[in-house]
Scaffold this active site. Structure first.
Site, PDB file in Angstrom:
ATOM      1  CB  SER A  22       1.639  -3.653  11.519  1.00  0.00           C
ATOM      2  OG  SER A  22       1.255  -3.303  10.228  1.00  0.00           O
ATOM      3  CB  SER A 163       4.755  -8.356   0.687  1.00  0.00           C
ATOM      4  OG  SER A 163       3.703  -8.755   1.547  1.00  0.00           O
ATOM      5  CG  ASP A 310      -0.174   0.585   4.650  1.00  0.00           C
ATOM      6  OD1 ASP A 310      -0.434   0.061   3.560  1.00  0.00           O
ATOM      7  OD2 ASP A 310      -0.018  -0.069   5.698  1.00  0.00           O
TER       8      ASP A 310
HETATM    9  C1  S3P Z   1       1.147  -4.921   6.564  1.00  0.00           C
HETATM   10  C2  S3P Z   1       1.935  -4.937   5.447  1.00  0.00           C
HETATM   11  C3  S3P Z   1       1.667  -4.137   4.250  1.00  0.00           C
HETATM   12  C4  S3P Z   1       0.677  -3.020   4.541  1.00  0.00           C
HETATM   13  C5  S3P Z   1      -0.498  -3.498   5.345  1.00  0.00           C
HETATM   14  C6  S3P Z   1      -0.030  -4.056   6.675  1.00  0.00           C
HETATM   15  C7  S3P Z   1       1.493  -5.778   7.704  1.00  0.00           C
HETATM   16  O1  S3P Z   1       1.094  -4.989   3.269  1.00  0.00           O
HETATM   17  O2  S3P Z   1       0.217  -2.452   3.329  1.00  0.00           O
HETATM   18  O3  S3P Z   1      -1.383  -2.433   5.591  1.00  0.00           O
HETATM   19  O4  S3P Z   1       0.976  -5.562   8.816  1.00  0.00           O
HETATM   20  O5  S3P Z   1       2.312  -6.689   7.507  1.00  0.00           O
HETATM   21  P1  S3P Z   1       1.991  -5.810   2.218  1.00  0.00           P
HETATM   22  O6  S3P Z   1       2.793  -6.775   2.986  1.00  0.00           O
HETATM   23  O7  S3P Z   1       0.991  -6.483   1.332  1.00  0.00           O
HETATM   24  O8  S3P Z   1       2.804  -4.781   1.502  1.00  0.00           O
END
Ligand code: S3P
Length: 422
Positions: A22, A163, A310
Site C-alpha cells: 500500500s 475503504s 487483507d
Molecule cells: C488497500 C486497501 C484495501 C485493501 C487492499 C489495499 C489500499 O482495499 O484490501 O489490499 O492500499 O488502499 P479496500 O480499500 O477496497 O478495502
C-alpha cells in the site's frame, strides 16, 4: 507453477519482510504528482506495485532504478497524456487511486486490467468522482474505463464503505479540485495516503473518520518504506501454529490502522511482542517476535474489519487451530477482492480438513482441528489465498499440492525463499 508443501519442523530465526504494498503504491503515485525528484528506498517488487510504476512512467515521469532497493522518481513537474491505455494488471489499488488522479487532468486516459480486476466493482470510485465533475465511459462500472480529463469541484462525501482505496481516490482527486473536498467513512481505514500527503505539504486535515483536503501543490520527499504487515501476517501465523516455533520479523510497519491482526491475535492469547518501535517516513515500524501459542477463539466484527481486511484468510487458518468457535462478521467486501475470499477460503480450508462455514459476510470456524492435507488447492488468481493455503500446509499430516502458486508474485515474490530460510 504448482508446488507441494509438507509438514514443517519448528520455525526459528530472524527474517526481514519486504516492503509494504500500500505504501509503495502511494510513494510512486504521490511522487509523480510533486514538483521535483525523490528517492524511494525499500520499495515493493510485487507485480501490483510494478503496474503502478509502469503507469507513472507512461504518464511522463522519469524513473531511474539505482538498484533493487532504491529508485528515483522525477515527476518532470506535471503528468502528460499516455500514448496508450494504462495496464493496471491485477491491482485494485492502482486502478482506484489512479482514477482519482486522472479524473482531474487536462488530458484523457484509459485504464484496463486482467480478468480478475475486470470483474471488480469500480462504482465505488466512479460515483463520487462523477459528483466532483469527472467524466467516464465504462461498461457497468467495470474495467476498461475511459476517463475524460475534467475540471473537478470539491464535494462533501459520506461513504457507506470503510475503504482506503475509495478514500485515497477522492483525496487525490481533491488535490486537484476547486474548493474543499471532504470524505467521511463509517470506520477508519488505512491512512497511508493522509500521512504521505501531509509530509508532502498538502493542505489536509483529519478529524476522526473525516478527512478534508484543498487544492495543493505537493513537494517531493525521500521515502523509506517499512515491511508489509500484511505479508508478515503469513509468517506470524506460521510461527503461531507450527509447534515450538520462535521467530523475529524485522522492520514491519505497525501503523495503527493496519494493526487489527496484532490486536486480534493478542486477544486469542498469541505470544507476540513488538520490539524496537520507531518511526520512519511518518510511519511507525517495529520488529515482531512471535512464538508458538495455545490459541483461543474470538469474535471479529465491526470497526476492526478495515484494520485487518487483507489478513482475514490467514486469520481463518489460525482460527482453525484455536480452541472454540471463531466468528468473523461484517466482512462482506471480502467477496470483492482479487477473488471472492469468503468462498475461496472456506472451500480450500475445508479440503484441508478444517471445520469452517462461510456466511454472507464472514466465517464460522470451529477449532482446534487436525488438518489432514493430502489434497490439491486452487489459488483463484489470488496471492493471499495462495499464501494462506501454504501456511496451512505446514501443519497438515500429509503433503498439499498448491496449483498456480505463481500468484504469490502479486505482492510477495520473495515468499518461498523467506519461508525456506526459517
Ligand atoms: C488497500 C486497501 C484495501 C485493501 C487492499 C489495499 C489500499 O482495499 O484490501 O489490499 O492500499 O488502499 P479496500 O480499500 O477496497 O478495502
Amino acid at each position: 507453477m504448482n508446488i507441494t508443501v509438507e509438514k514443517s519442523k519448528p520455525l526459528k530465526g530472524t527474517i526481514e519482510i519486504p516492503a509494504d504494498k500500500s505504501i509503495t503504491h502511494r510513494a510512486f503515485m504521490l511522487s509523480a504528482l510533486t514538483k521535483g525528484s525523490a528517492k524511494i528506498s525499500n520499495y515493493s517488487l510485487g507485480a501490483d506495485c510494478m503496474s503502478t510504476l509502469k503507469i507513472i512512467e507512461m504518464l511522463g515521469c522519469n524513473v531511474e532504478k539505482i538498484n533493487s532497493k532504491e529508485l528515483i522518481i522525477d515527476s518532470k513537474n506535471a503528468l502528460t497524456e499516455a500514448l496508450s491505455a494504462l495496464d493496471c494488471g491485477n491491482s485494485g489499488t492502482t486502478t482506484r487511486l489512479m482514477a482519482g488522479i486522472l479524473a482531474g487532468q487536462n488530458f484523457n486516459s484509459e485504464l484496463f486490467g486482467d480478468k480478475s480486476l475486470s470483474r471488480r466493482p469500480m462504482k465505488r470510485v466512479i460515483e463520487p468522482l462523477e459528483l466532483m465533475g469527472a467524466e467516464f465511459i465504462h461498461n457497468d462500472y467495470k474495467l476498461p474505463i475511459k476517463i475524460k480529463g475534467s475540471k473537478l469541484n470539491g464535494i462533501n462525501y459520506n461513504s457507506k464503505l470503510a475503504s482506503a482505496q475509495v478514500k485515497s481516490c477522492i483525496l487525490l482527486a481533491g488535490l486537484n479540485a476547486e474548493g474543499i473536498t471532504s470524505f467521511t467513512e463509517p470506520y477508519k481505514s488505512r491512512n497511508h495516503t493522509e500521512l504521505m500527503l501531509s509530509a508532502m505539504g498538502a493542505d489536509i486535515k483529519v478529524n476522526e473518520n473525516t478527512v478534508q483536503i484543498k487544492k495543493s501543490q505537493l513537494h517531493s520527499v525521500d521515502i523509506t518504506i517499512p515491511g508489509d504487515i500484511s505479508s508478515a501476517a503469513f509468517f506470524i501465523a506460521a510461527a503461531l501454529i507450527v509447534p515450538d516455533s520462535d521467530i523475529i520479523i524485522k522492520n514491519v510497519g505497525i501503523n495503527e490502522t493496519r494493526l487489527g491482526i496484532i490486536d486480534v491475535l493478542k486477544s486469542m492469547n498469541a505470544d507476540i511482542t513488538l520490539l524496537n518501535e520507531r518511526t520512519q517516513s511518518n510511519e511507525k515500524t517495529a520488529d515482531i517476535q512471535v512464538k508458538y501459542s495455545d490459541l483461543k477463539a474470538v469474535t471479529i466484527e465491526g470497526e476492526i474489519i478495515p484494520r485487518l481486511i487483507d489478513e482475514l484468510p490467514i486469520i481463518a487458518v489460525i482460527a482453525s487451530q484455536a480452541q472454540g468457535t471463531t466468528i468473523i462478521k461484517n466482512a462482506q467486501d471480502l467477496r470483492n477482492k482479487e477473488a471472492d475470499r469468503i468462498t475461496a477460503t472456506a472451500k480450500e480450508l475445508t479440503k484441508l480438513g478444517a471445520d469452517i462455514k462461510e456466511t454472507q459476510d464472514g466465517f464460522i470456524i470451529n477449532g482446534k482441528t487436525k488438518l489432514k492435507g493430502n489434497c490439491e488447492i486452487e489459488c483463484y488468481h489470488d496471492h493471499r489465498i495462495a499464501m494462506s493455503s501454504y501456511i496451512a500446509g505446514l501443519i497438515c499430516e500429509k503433503p498439499v499440492k498448491i496449483n498456480e502458486f505463481q500468484w504469490v508474485n502479486i505482492s510477495f515474490p520473495e515468499f518461498l525463499e523467506l519461508i525456506n530460510s526459517i
